[in-house]
Scaffold this motif. Structure first.
Motif, PDB file in Angstrom:
ATOM      1  N   LYS A 131       0.770  -1.125   0.085  1.00 55.63           N
ATOM      2  CA  LYS A 131       0.009   0.101   0.011  1.00 55.63           C
ATOM      3  C   LYS A 131       0.852   1.375  -0.019  1.00 55.63           C
ATOM      4  O   LYS A 131       1.774   1.454   0.918  1.00 55.63           O
ATOM      5  N   PHE A 132       0.505   2.395  -0.914  1.00 60.44           N
ATOM      6  CA  PHE A 132       1.141   3.442  -0.783  1.00 60.44           C
ATOM      7  C   PHE A 132      -0.348   4.524  -0.150  1.00 60.44           C
ATOM      8  O   PHE A 132      -1.143   4.752  -1.012  1.00 60.44           O
ATOM      9  N   ILE A 133      -0.006   4.628   1.077  1.00 60.20           N
ATOM     10  CA  ILE A 133      -1.219   5.036   1.758  1.00 60.20           C
ATOM     11  C   ILE A 133      -1.719   6.351   1.390  1.00 60.20           C
ATOM     12  O   ILE A 133      -2.970   6.764   1.100  1.00 60.20           O
ATOM     13  N   GLU A 134      -0.779   7.318   1.160  1.00 61.50           N
ATOM     14  CA  GLU A 134      -1.202   8.836   0.844  1.00 61.50           C
ATOM     15  C   GLU A 134      -1.618   8.738  -0.616  1.00 61.50           C
ATOM     16  O   GLU A 134      -2.549   9.496  -1.285  1.00 61.50           O
ATOM     17  N   LEU A 135      -1.264   7.692  -1.619  1.00 59.59           N
ATOM     18  CA  LEU A 135      -1.694   7.531  -2.722  1.00 59.59           C
ATOM     19  C   LEU A 135      -3.166   6.929  -2.875  1.00 59.59           C
ATOM     20  O   LEU A 135      -3.713   6.834  -3.936  1.00 59.59           O
ATOM     21  N   ASP A 136      -3.587   6.222  -1.938  1.00 59.05           N
ATOM     22  CA  ASP A 136      -4.705   5.587  -1.749  1.00 59.05           C
ATOM     23  C   ASP A 136      -4.921   4.551  -2.578  1.00 59.05           C
ATOM     24  O   ASP A 136      -5.711   4.112  -3.321  1.00 59.05           O
ATOM     25  N   LEU A 137      -3.594   3.766  -2.796  1.00 60.50           N
ATOM     26  CA  LEU A 137      -3.519   2.703  -3.526  1.00 60.50           C
ATOM     27  C   LEU A 137      -3.114   1.360  -2.872  1.00 60.50           C
ATOM     28  O   LEU A 137      -2.317   1.181  -2.257  1.00 60.50           O
ATOM     29  N   GLU A 138      -3.883   0.130  -3.295  1.00 58.43           N
ATOM     30  CA  GLU A 138      -3.426  -1.088  -2.617  1.00 58.43           C
ATOM     31  C   GLU A 138      -3.117  -2.010  -3.978  1.00 58.43           C
ATOM     32  O   GLU A 138      -4.015  -2.270  -4.715  1.00 58.43           O
ATOM     33  N   VAL A 139      -1.922  -2.892  -3.773  1.00 59.64           N
ATOM     34  CA  VAL A 139      -1.659  -3.871  -4.794  1.00 59.64           C
ATOM     35  C   VAL A 139      -1.802  -5.355  -4.020  1.00 59.64           C
ATOM     36  O   VAL A 139      -1.114  -5.517  -2.969  1.00 59.64           O
ATOM     37  N   PRO A 140      -2.990  -6.054  -4.577  1.00 60.58           N
ATOM     38  CA  PRO A 140      -3.128  -7.494  -3.777  1.00 60.58           C
ATOM     39  C   PRO A 140      -1.874  -8.137  -4.070  1.00 60.58           C
ATOM     40  O   PRO A 140      -1.080  -7.899  -4.786  1.00 60.58           O
ATOM     41  N   PRO A 141      -1.975  -9.451  -3.171  1.00 57.39           N
ATOM     42  CA  PRO A 141      -0.817 -10.431  -3.592  1.00 57.39           C
ATOM     43  C   PRO A 141      -0.757 -10.899  -5.046  1.00 57.39           C
ATOM     44  O   PRO A 141      -1.803 -10.931  -5.723  1.00 57.39           O
ATOM     45  N   GLY A 142       0.455 -11.165  -5.277  1.00 58.21           N
ATOM     46  CA  GLY A 142       0.834 -11.624  -6.644  1.00 58.21           C
ATOM     47  C   GLY A 142       2.202 -11.924  -6.764  1.00 58.21           C
ATOM     48  O   GLY A 142       2.817 -12.564  -5.817  1.00 58.21           O
ATOM     49  N   ARG A 143       2.861 -11.473  -7.823  1.00 63.31           N
ATOM     50  CA  ARG A 143       4.053 -11.920  -8.169  1.00 63.31           C
ATOM     51  C   ARG A 143       5.114 -11.339  -7.193  1.00 63.31           C
ATOM     52  O   ARG A 143       5.053 -10.137  -6.882  1.00 63.31           O
ATOM     53  N   GLY A 144       6.219 -12.263  -6.714  1.00 66.07           N
ATOM     54  CA  GLY A 144       7.311 -11.708  -5.746  1.00 66.07           C
ATOM     55  C   GLY A 144       8.033 -11.108  -6.498  1.00 66.07           C
ATOM     56  O   GLY A 144       8.543 -10.996  -7.667  1.00 66.07           O
ATOM     57  N   GLN A 145       8.686  -9.944  -5.853  1.00 69.56           N
ATOM     58  CA  GLN A 145       9.597  -8.963  -6.341  1.00 69.56           C
ATOM     59  C   GLN A 145      10.761  -8.765  -5.524  1.00 69.56           C
ATOM     60  O   GLN A 145      10.575  -8.629  -4.339  1.00 69.56           O
ATOM     61  N   LEU A 146      11.873  -8.583  -6.058  1.00 74.62           N
ATOM     62  CA  LEU A 146      13.012  -7.891  -5.223  1.00 74.62           C
ATOM     63  C   LEU A 146      13.547  -6.766  -5.958  1.00 74.62           C
ATOM     64  O   LEU A 146      13.855  -6.774  -7.049  1.00 74.62           O
ATOM     65  N   THR A 147      13.173  -5.623  -5.360  1.00 72.22           N
ATOM     66  CA  THR A 147      13.380  -4.289  -5.988  1.00 72.22           C
ATOM     67  C   THR A 147      13.629  -3.312  -4.725  1.00 72.22           C
ATOM     68  O   THR A 147      13.860  -3.449  -3.757  1.00 72.22           O
ATOM     69  N   ASN A 148      13.577  -1.994  -5.119  1.00 76.88           N
ATOM     70  CA  ASN A 148      13.736  -1.017  -4.384  1.00 76.88           C
ATOM     71  C   ASN A 148      12.313  -0.155  -4.166  1.00 76.88           C
ATOM     72  O   ASN A 148      11.430  -0.341  -5.079  1.00 76.88           O
TER      73      ASN A 148
END
Length: 484
Positions: A131-148
């Motif tokens: 979740k990016f709280i101030e963006l009011d955006l939620e990404v549900p479970p899915g593909r795993g990622q290694l990123t920044n």
């Protein structure tokens, strides 16, 4: 793992044999020629990346899947996978945890305040909710990622932009809302919308946001929680012999210093276990409840301290100056809502990170030191993994040396407990009616954010009976009017 018998000798293999750091794996590569960089071909050379021929889901021809088993500093073993199809050019990559599902779920919260925060490494497992709280955006479970953080937000914004042209024609209202989110996301990436928060909630406990030793209170937070039955079911976990009901005590009153036992379910293996509870009266403070859970099947252990009583009007800040080795033996109660700070040691612990603890000053520092050390150097070697640059490794080493010196009584420091619920305590070394010269207490008014986090702004303890009665009368009145 079970030992493998070879030529009559027992060879014990551990996870370190399979999940080495990337630097150690690189050392096993075959030497290269100085002219063209080509590796000497030798059948005995160890393969760092495993290659497997697999089906391309885009063109249904055969492609190549590459897998790398490695460790991530501050975290644990993972499997990096990359698929590439030479026929159609399709490419895909993801990350999977190579460890087991953790006994508890974990939730990380990072407050971004500067461009350098975008470089924080993020491990997002396939069970995590972002979740990016101030963006009011939620990404549900899915593909795993290694990123920044930057890569995570960029991927989300780019994915939203993919179908915008089609939305503009078929659903203009949806297009306008998504376009607003995209603009906010681009402003965040440009550093024009600080501060904002990133949340990663993983019921499996296999996700991670990298901390920084310079993080202050409220910058980086980690909370562990017991999974709900629905989350366990989604992870494929279920109790072998679920507990149908707990026996009730004949007397509802809890007797101090008496140990109570009641059945529970182990959060690690989901087998039945026993939780023990005991009420202890701390002299000149209040009664607290000690709780301990031990699972005989998997070895899971946990202990916690719960404080009771009414919520005070003011919070309390306690400052203890630790000057001698005797001060390390003082009893200290740190509640779940309390934050801990030691300026001389560059140490800040956010509320809820350690849970409730009733121990000594030395015991509290030792636990903080052990928890941090296991997270920072959990790569199987004492150097903290190949991803730690020399400057960062030197900073962490100096940090732990300072804590070790404080634990041994070789360094003076200050312990600051800030508790909005005033449920923390430090033992005095003088008579109870006298002032301890090394302890300073201060009452303060809670901030709006603290009351929001504690749920006090939505709590109503007075006048709710009248409101309920008025609501019932209004309902009856409305019914009679409609009936007329």
């Amino acid at each position: 793992m079970p030992a493998a018998e070879e030529s009559g000798n027992s060879v014990k293999q551990t996870s370190t044999d399979f999940f080495e750091s990337i630097g150690h794996k690189a050392e096993h590569l075959a030497p290269t020629n100085g002219t063209n960089g080509a590796a000497h071909k030798d059948d005995d050379d160890e393969k760092v990346v495993e290659e497997i021929e697999s089906l391309c889901m885009n063109c249904h021809e055969n492609g190549t899947t590459r897998m790398l088993l490695t460790k991530i500093p501050y975290f644990r073993e993972v499997i990096l996978m990359s698929f590439d199809c030479e026929k159609c050019g399709f490419h895909n990559s993801e990350i999977q945890s190579a460890g087991t599902i953790q006994p508890k779920g974990s939730k990380y919260l990072l407050r971004l305040t500067e461009m350098a925060d975008f470089e924080r490494q993020v491990v997002k497992s396939d069970t995590a909710v972002v979740k990016f709280i101030e963006l009011d955006l939620e990404v549900p479970p899915g593909r795993g990622q290694l990123t920044n953080v930057e890569g995570l937000l960029t991927t989300i914004v780019d994915d939203l932009e993919l179908g915008q042209e089609e939305r503009k024609e078929k659903a203009p209202e949806v297009y306008a809302k998504v376009d607003e989110i995209i603009k906010k996301g681009r402003a965040m990436l440009a550093g024009e919308a600080f501060p904002f928060r990133l949340s990663v909630d993983d019921p499996a406990g296999n996700s991670w946001i990298t901390p920084n030793m310079r993080d202050g209170v409220g910058k980086w937070e980690k909370h562990e929680y017991v999974r709900t039955p629905e989350q366990n079911e989604a992870l494929g976990l279920a109790a072998t012999n679920p507990v149908t009901g707990a026996p009730t005590q004949d007397d509802d009153e809890i007797i101090p210093d008496q140990v109570y036992e009641f059945p529970a379910t182990c959060p690690g293996c989901m087998h039945p276990c026993t939780t023990k509870m005991k009420m202890v009266d701390i002299p000149h403070f209040k009664a607290v409840v000690l709780m301990s859970t031990v699972c005989t099947d998997c070895g899971y252990r946990s202990n916690d301290v719960k404080t009771g009583g009414e919520i005070p009007e003011l919070g309390k800040k306690i400052t203890l100056r630790v000057e001698t080795a005797e001060d390390l033996a003082r009893d200290i109660l740190k509640s779940e809502s309390c934050s801990l700070e030691c300026p001389e040691l560059n140490l800040q612990v956010n509320p809820g990170t350690l849970g409730g603890r009733f121990t000594t000053v030395e015991g509290l520092l030792t636990q903080v030191r052990n928890d941090l050390h296991s997270q920072i150097f959990e790569t199987g070697d004492s150097e903290g993994g190949d991803s730690l640059n020399p400057e960062e490794r030197s900073q962490w080493t100096k940090f732990f040396e300072g804590i070790d010196a404080a634990i041994k009584g070789e360094k003076k420091f200050t312990v600051i407990l800030t508790d909005p619920l005033a449920s923390s305590y430090v033992q005095k070394t003088v008579d109870p009616d006298q002032e301890d010269p090394q302890i300073t207490t201060e009452d303060y008014e809670r901030s709006e954010q603290e009351e929001e986090d504690l749920g006090l702004r939505d709590m109503k303890t007075e006048g709710y009976e009248a409101d309920n009665t008025n609501g019932t009368n209004d309902t009856n009145g409305t019914t009679e009017t409609n009936g007329a």
